[in-house]
Structures are given as structure tokens and as C-alpha cells.
Design an enzyme around this catalytic site. Structure first.
Site, short mmCIF file in Angstrom:
data_model
loop_
_atom_site.label_atom_id
_atom_site.label_comp_id
_atom_site.label_asym_id
_atom_site.label_seq_id
_atom_site.Cartn_x
_atom_site.Cartn_y
_atom_site.Cartn_z
N ALA A 117 33.37 45.61 4.31
CA ALA A 117 33.53 45.88 5.74
C ALA A 117 32.98 44.72 6.55
O ALA A 117 32.06 44.02 6.12
CB ALA A 117 32.80 47.17 6.12
N ASP A 118 33.57 44.52 7.71
CA ASP A 118 33.09 43.50 8.63
C ASP A 118 33.39 43.95 10.05
O ASP A 118 34.46 44.50 10.32
CB ASP A 118 33.74 42.14 8.36
CG ASP A 118 33.08 41.03 9.15
OD1 ASP A 118 31.87 40.80 8.94
OD2 ASP A 118 33.75 40.41 10.00
N THR A 119 32.43 43.75 10.94
CA THR A 119 32.58 44.15 12.33
C THR A 119 32.51 42.93 13.22
O THR A 119 31.61 42.10 13.07
CB THR A 119 31.47 45.15 12.71
OG1 THR A 119 31.55 46.29 11.85
CG2 THR A 119 31.62 45.62 14.15
N GLY A 175 36.88 45.88 10.19
CA GLY A 175 37.84 45.84 9.10
C GLY A 175 37.21 46.46 7.87
O GLY A 175 36.02 46.27 7.61
#
Length: 184
Positions: free
Chosen positions: A67-69, A104
Site C-alpha cells: 500500500a502507498d498513500t 493504492g
């Protein structure tokens, strides 16, 4: 039962995932992240895929969650602040304005070819801030490891007026949507 691995060192993501899944491993990824030069709409997903694939290569039997923000304001990515002055600048820049939080997420398991990815968007409206409010917030919250220099879950009411979308997404992991993806 298939082992589950979170490809992140984020304590916030670990806590959020623990609300929907019991018994997972944590294996932070060493994947290189796309920087601010990448368009914000693709950066979060690209980074999530890179993280999940990096860890899945080492754990092919595990279902890996990457995950990436990223935070978007005026079409640009607001990353993690360099220092407190940069954090202050970011918060004042967002004062009274709306920005997008994009997380994501990628689910990857090499053993059976599982590959699922999605982006969750939330819209955040900031209160009108002044230097005193910003300095008060910065005195209460460690922001140097947070994109956009804030954490909605830590004294967020001081600076955030409203969130349209999943608040957990703003924290760093869209739990509702991830739960649906894991069930599928």
C-alpha cells in the site's frame, strides 16, 4: 490457510489491517518509490505494486499486501515534510482548501498468480488555519513521517473540517475496500 504479509513498516497500516485480519506477518519492502515527479494519480498504485511485488518475490506462498498513500493538492504530490518549517508550510498551503488522498493497494501472491490492485480516493477539506493553530497542531503531533504533514487520527479535528470518503483511507489503508478484496 494462506499466509498473509503486510509489505509495510507503518504502525498505522498494521493497526488498521488488524481490525479485519488476525494473524499476519509484517515484512517492509525495500522497493524504490516513485517521487513527486510522477503524476499523483498513478504514483500511489505504482508504489503499492512495487512494494507488494518486492516482498512477494521473497515470499511466493504468501498473499502480500502493498500500500502507498499520496496527497494531491493542485495536481502535485505533497510528500513527507523535510522538517518542521516544511510541515508548517504544507499545512498553511492546505488551509481552507480541499485535497485528495489516494491510497493504492496491491494484493500479490506468486504461487498462484494472484494480482489485484486498486486505488481508493478520499477528499479532505481543511479548516481555515492560522500560524497559531498550525503551531499548536505541530506541538501535539509528530508529522515528519506523514505525507502532507498531518494525521487525521491524531488531533485531526484541529485542522480537518470534513472527509468525503473512507477516513481509514486517509490514515493509510482503505479497510472496507481491502476487506472486500481479501474475501474475493
Amino acid at each position: 490457510m494462506t499466509p498473509l504479509t503486510l509489505a509495510s513498516a507503518s504502525p498505522r497500516r498494521r493497526e488498521l489491517l488488524s481490525h479485519i485480519v488476525k494473524g499476519f506477518e509484517v515484512a517492509p519492502s525495500g522497493a524504490e518509490e516513485d517521487g513527486p515527479a510522477t503524476h499523483w494519480s498513478t504514483a500511489a498504485l505504482s508504489n503499492a505494486v512495487a512494494k507488494a511485488c518486492d516482498v512477494a518475490a521473497k515470499r511466493p506462498e504468501s498473499l502480500v499486501i502493498g500500500a502507498d498513500t499520496v496527497i494531491e493538492l493542485d495536481g502535485a504530490i505533497l510528500g513527507k515534510p523535510k522538517d518542521i518549517d516544511d510541515a508548517r508550510r504544507m499545512l498553511l498551503l492546505m488551509s481552507g482548501r480541499v485535497h485528495t488522498v489516494a491510497t493504492g493497494v496491491c494484493l500479490r501472491r506468486l504461487a498462484d498468480g494472484t494480482f489485484c490492485r486498486f486505488v481508493e480516493l478520499s477528499i479532505v477539506r481543511f479548516r481555515i488555519l492560522n500560524k497559531d493553530v498550525v503551531d499548536g497542531y505541530l506541538s501535539k503531533v509528530h508529522v515528519l513521517d506523514k505525507a502532507g504533514a498531518y494525521a487525521v487520527q491524531e488531533h485531526g479535528s484541529m485542522i480537518v473540517d470534513s472527509v468525503d470518503g473512507d477516513v481509514d483511507n486517509v490514515v493509510g489503508l482503505p479497510v472496507k475496500r481491502l476487506s472486500l478484496a481479501l474475501r474475493a
